[in-house]
Design a protein around this motif. Structure first.
Motif, PDB file in Angstrom:
ATOM      1  N   UNK A 234       0.866  -1.171   0.000  1.00  8.59           N
ATOM      2  CA  UNK A 234       0.000   0.000   0.000  1.00  8.59           C
ATOM      3  C   UNK A 234       0.905   1.223   0.000  1.00  8.59           C
ATOM      4  N   UNK A 235       0.885   1.972  -1.081  1.00  5.80           N
ATOM      5  CA  UNK A 235       1.731   3.153  -1.197  1.00  5.80           C
ATOM      6  C   UNK A 235       0.933   4.417  -0.975  1.00  5.80           C
ATOM      7  N   UNK A 236       1.385   5.229  -0.035  1.00 11.10           N
ATOM      8  CA  UNK A 236       0.772   6.528   0.232  1.00 11.10           C
ATOM      9  C   UNK A 236       1.737   7.554  -0.357  1.00 11.10           C
ATOM     10  N   UNK A 237       1.330   8.123  -1.496  1.00 11.14           N
ATOM     11  CA  UNK A 237       2.284   8.829  -2.342  1.00 11.14           C
ATOM     12  C   UNK A 237       1.925  10.305  -2.530  1.00 11.14           C
ATOM     13  N   UNK A 238       2.803  11.203  -2.061  1.00 11.12           N
ATOM     14  CA  UNK A 238       2.581  12.630  -2.305  1.00 11.12           C
ATOM     15  C   UNK A 238       2.664  12.953  -3.799  1.00 11.12           C
ATOM     16  N   UNK A 239       1.899  13.922  -4.188  1.00  9.16           N
ATOM     17  CA  UNK A 239       1.837  14.333  -5.597  1.00  9.16           C
ATOM     18  C   UNK A 239       3.234  14.617  -6.168  1.00  9.16           C
ATOM     19  N   UNK A 240       4.091  15.243  -5.379  1.00  6.81           N
ATOM     20  CA  UNK A 240       5.433  15.611  -5.863  1.00  6.81           C
ATOM     21  C   UNK A 240       6.234  14.384  -6.298  1.00  6.81           C
ATOM     22  N   UNK A 241       6.125  13.278  -5.562  1.00 13.33           N
ATOM     23  CA  UNK A 241       6.853  12.058  -5.940  1.00 13.33           C
ATOM     24  C   UNK A 241       6.335  11.537  -7.271  1.00 13.33           C
ATOM     25  N   UNK A 242       5.026  11.601  -7.469  1.00 10.94           N
ATOM     26  CA  UNK A 242       4.472  11.173  -8.757  1.00 10.94           C
ATOM     27  C   UNK A 242       4.936  12.095  -9.876  1.00 10.94           C
ATOM     28  N   UNK A 243       4.945  13.402  -9.610  1.00 13.50           N
ATOM     29  CA  UNK A 243       5.396  14.365 -10.625  1.00 13.50           C
ATOM     30  C   UNK A 243       6.852  14.133 -11.007  1.00 13.50           C
ATOM     31  N   UNK A 244       7.658  13.668 -10.048  1.00 16.98           N
ATOM     32  CA  UNK A 244       9.069  13.380 -10.308  1.00 16.98           C
ATOM     33  C   UNK A 244       9.256  12.047 -11.048  1.00 16.98           C
ATOM     34  N   UNK A 245       8.166  11.294 -11.213  1.00 12.20           N
ATOM     35  CA  UNK A 245       8.252   9.998 -11.879  1.00 12.20           C
ATOM     36  C   UNK A 245       8.916   8.936 -11.027  1.00 12.20           C
ATOM     37  N   UNK A 246       8.792   9.040  -9.703  1.00 17.31           N
ATOM     38  CA  UNK A 246       9.481   8.131  -8.790  1.00 17.31           C
ATOM     39  C   UNK A 246       8.557   7.145  -8.095  1.00 17.31           C
ATOM     40  N   UNK A 247       7.390   6.914  -8.636  1.00 11.73           N
ATOM     41  CA  UNK A 247       6.419   5.977  -8.066  1.00 11.73           C
ATOM     42  C   UNK A 247       6.849   4.537  -8.364  1.00 11.73           C
ATOM     43  N   UNK A 248       6.857   3.695  -7.348  1.00  8.87           N
ATOM     44  CA  UNK A 248       7.201   2.289  -7.548  1.00  8.87           C
ATOM     45  C   UNK A 248       6.140   1.602  -8.412  1.00  8.87           C
ATOM     46  N   UNK A 249       6.543   0.652  -9.241  1.00  5.48           N
ATOM     47  CA  UNK A 249       5.566  -0.071 -10.073  1.00  5.48           C
ATOM     48  C   UNK A 249       4.903  -1.244  -9.355  1.00  5.48           C
ATOM     49  N   UNK A 250       5.230  -1.468  -8.085  1.00  8.46           N
ATOM     50  CA  UNK A 250       4.794  -2.681  -7.396  1.00  8.46           C
ATOM     51  C   UNK A 250       3.537  -2.531  -6.554  1.00  8.46           C
ATOM     52  N   UNK A 251       2.905  -1.385  -6.545  1.00 11.35           N
ATOM     53  CA  UNK A 251       1.789  -1.135  -5.631  1.00 11.35           C
ATOM     54  C   UNK A 251       0.554  -1.969  -5.952  1.00 11.35           C
ATOM     55  N   UNK A 252      -0.070  -2.486  -4.902  1.00 14.01           N
ATOM     56  CA  UNK A 252      -1.386  -3.105  -5.012  1.00 14.01           C
ATOM     57  C   UNK A 252      -2.462  -2.068  -4.754  1.00 14.01           C
ATOM     58  N   UNK A 253      -2.169  -1.165  -3.837  1.00 22.47           N
ATOM     59  CA  UNK A 253      -3.092  -0.083  -3.494  1.00 22.47           C
ATOM     60  C   UNK A 253      -2.307   1.221  -3.558  1.00 22.47           C
ATOM     61  N   UNK A 254      -2.808   2.150  -4.339  1.00 19.11           N
ATOM     62  CA  UNK A 254      -2.173   3.458  -4.493  1.00 19.11           C
ATOM     63  C   UNK A 254      -3.059   4.502  -3.833  1.00 19.11           C
ATOM     64  N   UNK A 255      -2.527   5.150  -2.793  1.00 15.59           N
ATOM     65  CA  UNK A 255      -3.267   6.185  -2.085  1.00 15.59           C
ATOM     66  C   UNK A 255      -2.562   7.515  -2.358  1.00 15.59           C
ATOM     67  N   UNK A 256      -3.084   8.292  -3.306  1.00 14.80           N
ATOM     68  CA  UNK A 256      -2.444   9.585  -3.582  1.00 14.80           C
ATOM     69  C   UNK A 256      -2.754  10.584  -2.477  1.00 14.80           C
ATOM     70  N   UNK A 257      -1.818  11.486  -2.240  1.00 12.40           N
ATOM     71  CA  UNK A 257      -2.041  12.542  -1.257  1.00 12.40           C
ATOM     72  C   UNK A 257      -1.335  13.813  -1.724  1.00 12.40           C
ATOM     73  N   UNK A 258      -1.615  14.877  -1.043  1.00  8.34           N
ATOM     74  CA  UNK A 258      -1.097  16.171  -1.456  1.00  8.34           C
ATOM     75  C   UNK A 258       0.368  16.368  -1.073  1.00  8.34           C
ATOM     76  N   UNK A 259       0.712  16.073   0.183  1.00  3.78           N
ATOM     77  CA  UNK A 259       2.065  16.392   0.648  1.00  3.78           C
ATOM     78  C   UNK A 259       2.495  15.434   1.752  1.00  3.78           C
TER      79      UNK A 259
END
Length: 176
Positions: free
Chosen positions: A60-85
């Motif tokens: 379960x990845x809890x991922x701030x928007x900035x990490x996604x914008x940087x293209x650093x999101x892991x490809x292994x997530x079963x559950x993706x929980x986006x967040x602001x910061x």
């Protein structure tokens, strides 16, 4: 159990830290624990998540928007929980997790450790917080906390809030 793992996203650290992260990822998967983490694709975050996924575990990845914008999101997530910061991320991780393991890391990891520990002091949760002292990484922090306690800076013993583990067996005992 949903186990939150706070750790470094740096690739330029001691090999022992990566070995212990991989062992922890496999341990979680084999024991039916889902891992809640920051969703980053580097450092110990990558090592623990890849090992968990390879062993059949859930991520379960809890991922701030900035990490996604940087293209650093892991490809292994079963559950993706986006967040602001990072503040949102810590709160979401605290809410959804049953326990916290703090592996070697830097400023962000320390921020996470102290956020969940401070929340416990005020009774926001009663979940285990485990400081995994791989290779003595946290020795100086432990000495600092002991010194602060000696000076009377804490209302109660910090070891009642933060449990120090020196091995995977110690971690497993604290989770049971």
């Amino acid at each position: 159990m949903k186990v939150c793992i706070f750790c470094s996203a740096n690739d330029e650290i001691a090999a022992e830290y990566f070995e212990r992260a991989r062992e922890l990822g496999v341990f979680c998967a084999k024991n039916g624990h889902s891992i809640v983490f920051g969703g980053h694709d580097a450092g110990l975050m990558h090592a623990v998540s890849r090992a968990c996924k390879d062993a059949g575990g859930q991520l379960i990845g809890v991922v701030p928007r900035r990490i996604e914008e940087m293209g650093r999101l892991t490809p292994f997530l079963d559950v993706h929980v986006p967040c602001e910061d990072l503040t949102d991320r810590k709160q979401l991780m605290m809410d959804m997790s049953d326990a916290f393991i703090v592996m070697p890391g830097g400023i962000g990891t320390l921020d996470e450790l102290f956020t969940v520990s401070a929340a416990a002091t005020l009774g926001y949760h009663r979940k285990p917080v485990i400081l995994y002292n791989v290779g003595g990484c946290w020795d100086a922090l432990i000495a600092l906390l002991d010194d602060l306690a000696r000076q009377g800076m804490m209302r109660r013993p910090w070891r009642e809030l933060i449990h120090v583990a020196h091995s995977l067996d110690d971690v497993a005992r604290r989770l049971s």
